[in-house]
Design a protein around this motif. Structure first.
Motif, PDB file in Angstrom:
ATOM      1  N   THR A  14       0.836  -1.196   0.000  1.00 16.17           N
ATOM      2  CA  THR A  14       0.000   0.000   0.000  1.00 16.17           C
ATOM      3  C   THR A  14       0.864   1.236   0.000  1.00 16.17           C
ATOM      4  OG1 THR A  14      -0.098   0.011   2.416  1.00 16.17           O
ATOM      5  CG2 THR A  14      -1.850  -1.157   1.246  1.00 16.17           C
ATOM      6  N   ALA A  59     -14.190   2.013   6.390  1.00 14.19           N
ATOM      7  CA  ALA A  59     -14.167   1.425   7.734  1.00 14.19           C
ATOM      8  C   ALA A  59     -15.481   0.747   8.098  1.00 14.19           C
ATOM      9  CB  ALA A  59     -13.821   2.488   8.766  1.00 14.19           C
ATOM     10  N   ASP A  96     -10.094   1.487   3.806  1.00 14.91           N
ATOM     11  CA  ASP A  96      -9.702   0.917   5.102  1.00 14.91           C
ATOM     12  C   ASP A  96      -9.161  -0.504   4.962  1.00 14.91           C
ATOM     13  OD1 ASP A  96      -9.859   0.985   8.161  1.00 14.91           O
ATOM     14  OD2 ASP A  96     -11.060  -0.803   7.690  1.00 14.91           O
ATOM     15  N   ARG A  97      -9.684  -1.248   3.980  1.00 15.13           N
ATOM     16  CA  ARG A  97      -9.218  -2.620   3.805  1.00 15.13           C
ATOM     17  C   ARG A  97      -9.442  -3.110   2.374  1.00 15.13           C
ATOM     18  NH1 ARG A  97     -11.932  -5.292   8.587  1.00 15.13           N
ATOM     19  NH2 ARG A  97     -11.484  -3.194   9.366  1.00 15.13           N
ATOM     20  N   GLU A 124     -10.286 -10.490   4.171  1.00 15.56           N
ATOM     21  CA  GLU A 124     -10.164  -9.053   4.329  1.00 15.56           C
ATOM     22  C   GLU A 124      -8.763  -8.727   4.837  1.00 15.56           C
ATOM     23  OE1 GLU A 124     -13.242  -7.489   6.754  1.00 15.56           O
ATOM     24  OE2 GLU A 124     -14.875  -8.263   5.494  1.00 15.56           O
ATOM     25  N   LEU A 126      -6.482  -5.610   6.256  1.00 18.40           N
ATOM     26  CA  LEU A 126      -6.485  -4.252   6.783  1.00 18.40           C
ATOM     27  C   LEU A 126      -5.330  -3.463   6.143  1.00 18.40           C
ATOM     28  CD1 LEU A 126      -7.918  -2.392   8.850  1.00 18.40           C
ATOM     29  CD2 LEU A 126      -6.161  -3.096  10.511  1.00 18.40           C
ATOM     30  N   LEU A 127      -5.653  -2.299   5.620  1.00 15.78           N
ATOM     31  CA  LEU A 127      -4.629  -1.467   4.980  1.00 15.78           C
ATOM     32  C   LEU A 127      -3.903  -0.639   6.023  1.00 15.78           C
ATOM     33  CD1 LEU A 127      -6.673  -0.287   1.862  1.00 15.78           C
ATOM     34  CD2 LEU A 127      -5.113  -2.242   2.059  1.00 15.78           C
ATOM     35  N   ARG A 128      -2.607  -0.572   5.923  1.00 11.65           N
ATOM     36  CA  ARG A 128      -1.792   0.188   6.884  1.00 11.65           C
ATOM     37  C   ARG A 128      -1.362   1.507   6.282  1.00 11.65           C
ATOM     38  NH1 ARG A 128      -3.024  -2.188  11.594  1.00 11.65           N
ATOM     39  NH2 ARG A 128      -2.748  -4.443  11.477  1.00 11.65           N
TER      40      ARG A 128
END
Length: 373
Positions: A231, A267, A317-318, A369, A371-373
């Motif tokens: 990302t 989110a 968000d993901r 899923e 989660l994006l950082r």
């Protein structure tokens, strides 16, 4: 009456020495044709567990509305009999029979039997006996029946299933048979190691015949791995789908379609516009079978890679990966098109019922899923 095993040579008792002889069609069951023993529900008197499994399997629905809507034995007996070859293989299931002059009414035709599709008699009853695999240790002495059993070891061989799941004289498109499952199996490590169709589709000799329509069966044969996910200003990832346990191509026929999806959510889990990417695994052909549109099926132990890449929205968000299986994708499109066009050669009520059934067979096979950082 105790279950009787006939140990005499097949020539004496009318036994078949090979699957090819056993499956000469249309299958003639001789004197059994006038007896209630040929109806699956009567087999259940002694074989309830096998009947219950079969009743929930597609073999019991092989002569269903989707097939019958397309057939007219009066106007096109050749097509009807070619379909009955596998969908209703007993001679008594066919309204007409081929003869030297063309086609003639079948005096032994049984409508009730036809609607049972690939029933007990289709595999187990022949002119002079009731056939089955050699008795297993756990079952010896466990049956009572009013018939004799001729034991044939070919019931446990993949060649037995090839009678309907390998049509070498069948339709080809783009140089490939439409029904080629046995050959796919034979050329794979499963065929070379004699891991047969029955190992997966009839575990413990159960008459389940589960395949692409059953999520748990498919999950046991396919592996999903997220190979990379990065990302920043962009979200890039790769989902690898491996045919890790299917003994033939995944999927094997032109009828199913597996759709792989990747998308970003906020989110709250809402998919973000413009981030949805899709790819398809399957062999897609035109509805008239004149063209192959693509073939992305996965051979045994090979993989399909789905590369995902989009610019990252501020609200992302993901990342979500999904795999959807549509076992009857071709049938659904075919039935829907036939209803819309109102083809006079087809039966509309049967088409409506078939469309309803095929429209509801899809399911979510996989979801992950990240989660994006």
């Amino acid at each position: 009456m105790l279950f009787l095993t006939l140990a005499s040579p097949p020539a004496v008792f009318g036994g078949e020495a090979s699957p090819s002889v056993h499956w000469q069609r249309p299958v003639k069951i001789g004197s059994y044709g006038a007896a209630d023993v040929i109806y699956p529900e009567n087999c259940a008197i002694c074989h309830q567990a096998q009947y219950d499994d079969w009743k929930g399997a597609l073999h019991s629905k092989s002569a269903g509305p989707g097939l019958l809507a397309q057939l007219d034995t009066d106007k096109d007996p050749e097509t009807a009999l070619s379909c009955y070859y596998c969908h209703a293989p007993l001679s008594a299931q066919n309204e007409v029979m081929a003869d030297a002059g063309g086609y003639a009414p079948n005096g032994s035709f049984d409508e009730r039997l036809k609607l049972s599709g690939v029933g007990c008699a289709a595999c187990h009853v022949r002119e002079r006996g009731v056939f089955g695999p050699p008795m297993s240790e756990g079952l010896k002495g466990g049956f009572k029946a009013g018939h004799a059993s001729i034991q044939s070891d070919f019931f446990e061989k993949a060649e037995f299933c090839a009678a309907c799941h390998q049509l070498d004289e069948g339709y080809e498109l783009n140089g490939k048979l439409l029904v080629n499952t046995f050959a796919e199996w034979k050329e794979s490590g499963y065929g070379k190691n004699n891991i047969t169709c029955q190992n997966c589709h009839m575990p413990g000799r159960r008459h389940l015949f589960r395949g692409i329509h059953d999520p748990e069966t498919v999950k046991s044969g396919v592996k999903f791995d997220v190979e990379k996910a990065t990302t920043g200003g962009r979200v890039n990832a790769r989902l690898r789908i491996t045919n890790s346990g299917v003994g033939h191509y995944f999927p094997t026929y032109v009828t199913p379609l597996v759709v792989i999806k990747g998308f970003l959510t906020d989110a709250k889990g809402k998919a973000l516009k413009g981030t949805v990417k899709e790819a398809a695994i399957g062999r897609k052909v035109s509805l008239d079978l004149s063209r192959e549109l693509f073939d992305t099926r996965i051979p045994p132990f090979r993989s399909f890679e789905f590369d995902y890449g989009v610019r990252r929205p501020a609200s992302a968000d993901r990342l979500v990966f999904e795999a959807w299986v549509y076992p009857d994708a071709f049938y659904k499109s075919f039935f829907k098109n036939a209803l819309e066009k109102g083809y006079p050669a087809m039966k509309m009520e049967e088409l409506k019922e078939a469309l309803k059934t095929t429209s509801g067979s899809g399911y979510l096979l996989f979801k992950r899923e990240i989660l994006l950082r």
